[in-house]
Design an enzyme around this catalytic site. Structure first.
Site, PDB file in Angstrom:
ATOM      1  N   CYS B 134       0.750  -1.141   0.070  1.00 17.45           N
ATOM      2  CA  CYS B 134      -0.170  -0.035   0.022  1.00 17.45           C
ATOM      3  C   CYS B 134       0.855   1.309  -0.039  1.00 17.45           C
ATOM      4  O   CYS B 134       1.662   1.328  -1.000  1.00 17.45           O
ATOM      5  CB  CYS B 134      -0.874  -0.090   1.463  1.00 17.45           C
ATOM      6  SG  CYS B 134      -2.303   1.320   1.196  1.00 17.45           S
ATOM      7  N   ILE B 135       0.770   2.115   1.006  1.00 18.78           N
ATOM      8  CA  ILE B 135       1.508   3.428   1.178  1.00 18.78           C
ATOM      9  C   ILE B 135       2.862   3.114   1.755  1.00 18.78           C
ATOM     10  O   ILE B 135       3.683   4.014   1.724  1.00 18.78           O
ATOM     11  CB  ILE B 135       0.689   4.430   1.730  1.00 18.78           C
ATOM     12  CG1 ILE B 135       1.332   5.919   1.903  1.00 18.78           C
ATOM     13  CG2 ILE B 135       0.521   4.082   3.319  1.00 18.78           C
ATOM     14  CD1 ILE B 135       1.325   6.602   0.362  1.00 18.78           C
TER      15      ILE B 135
END
Lengths: 232, 232
Positions: B134-135
């Site tokens: 993800c991030i």
């Protein structure tokens, strides 16, 4: 097809067991059904520090904390119309026995949240299937106590290691009219008559992969029961 | 073989993304490896009501909240000896960019928690593989900024729907020396040279089943890299 997933907070000791809830969402998505997360808009019984097990002097809301598991997409229980649901799944975790009912404190003498009892009874009377994981079968038993329905369910077995007193929980369940069946973590109990499916999950000492086996079987059986009843 | 899973709280908007963290634990268990959950013992940047998205005037601790996902079995980051780990996985969620670093507020100009940077650099220098979901690849990029290592990584793609500005995040990552590769939710990027694996997960609009596809590929590639380096 839409399945309601009833949550009771976010964390095994004061809310929904996170793995059980998440893996149910995964298994239901694998089965191609739509999911509606649901939780009561009430204060949690208490807040537990999951590192130490100690109670923290804080207040948290069951709906707001459950929204963490649901990534914000969740409906307050008192706004749910059971006509919109084809089936219901209750995740486990102590939240089921602390926020949805008070089983963790009073066992068979516990109370159940009226909105939870209403949703379960409405589903049962409409012949819609219900699944319950871990300690959540106690919520089903409390909802059906005093009715002419005596569900077959499981909260685990004494033949394998468990952190909990399965014998005592079974005795409590039997005293209010439920029929308990010993089952290992990878097993499920299907009560075909009452369309109720249960699996022990973390009631037993188990790895997350073992818990997922039970959850996959549970969700598959749940959706099979929906399809059986809707097939002409 | 032991894999560290670095968490940053409990909930997508102020901590670890719960599905990504849980599904990583499942995938790693399926691969038969031991897992050690880890989190920094620090105050969360803030607390977000996951129902409304609004900030709540509360204080929560990253280690204590992460313990909800880990069911209590978690180690404080400042007590982790990287010698005990064969690989590291960083779950996503805004906690990675709010608690482990400040990327959510300052992008490429953000700070990174010194203990997080130290663990990542120690793993990289020991040629041990790291995965980031993800991030969380932004955390890897911040840790490696200014070094002679220019990791290939992904935070998603502009060719499919995303709730986030992938172009802007890529520009930030490129400005501090990382090489970004566009990838869809079911894909991963393997930087064989630097032993870094990344997958977009909920950086893209995705179902939980789609996210699990990327996580299974990520964890499989992570363990493959460990086995390659330990095979004589």
């Amino acid at each position: 097809m839409k399945v309601g997933v009833l949550l009771s907070g976010c964390g095994v000791y004061d809310g929904s067991e996170i793995h059980e809830a998440t893996l149910s969402l995964l298994a239901l998505d694998h089965l191609g059904v739509e999911v509606q997360c649901i939780a009561p808009d009430i204060e949690q019984h208490h807040v537990i520090n999951h590192l130490t097990g100690a109670e923290i002097p804080e207040k948290r809301n069951v709906l707001i904390e459950s929204a963490r598991i649901a990534r914000g997409k969740i409906q307050a229980l008192n706004t749910v119309n059971s006509d919109d649901l084809d089936a219901l799944l209750l995740a486990g975790g102590f939240g089921a026995a602390k926020n949805l009912s008070t089983w963790a404190f009073a066992g068979a003498d516990s109370d159940i949240l009226p909105d939870v009892k209403h949703l379960i009874l409405t589903m049962v009377h409409a012949k819609k299937p219900i699944a319950a994981l871990c300690i959540a079968p106690t919520v089903l038993a409390k909802a059906l106590q005093g009715s002419d329905i005596h569900p077959q369910l499981t909260v685990g077995t004494t033949t394998a290691p468990s952190p909990y007193d399965i014998t005592a929980i079974n005795a409590g369940l039997n005293s209010i009219g439920a029929q308990t069946i010993m089952t290992t973590v990878d097993g499920i109990v299907i009560d075909k008559t009452n369309k109720i499916i249960t699996s022990p999950c973390y009631m037993m000492e188990a790895s997350i992969a073992q818990v997922f086996v039970g959850i996959e079987k549970t969700c598959t059986a749940l959706i099979d029961l929906v399809r059986e009843s809707t097939t002409p």
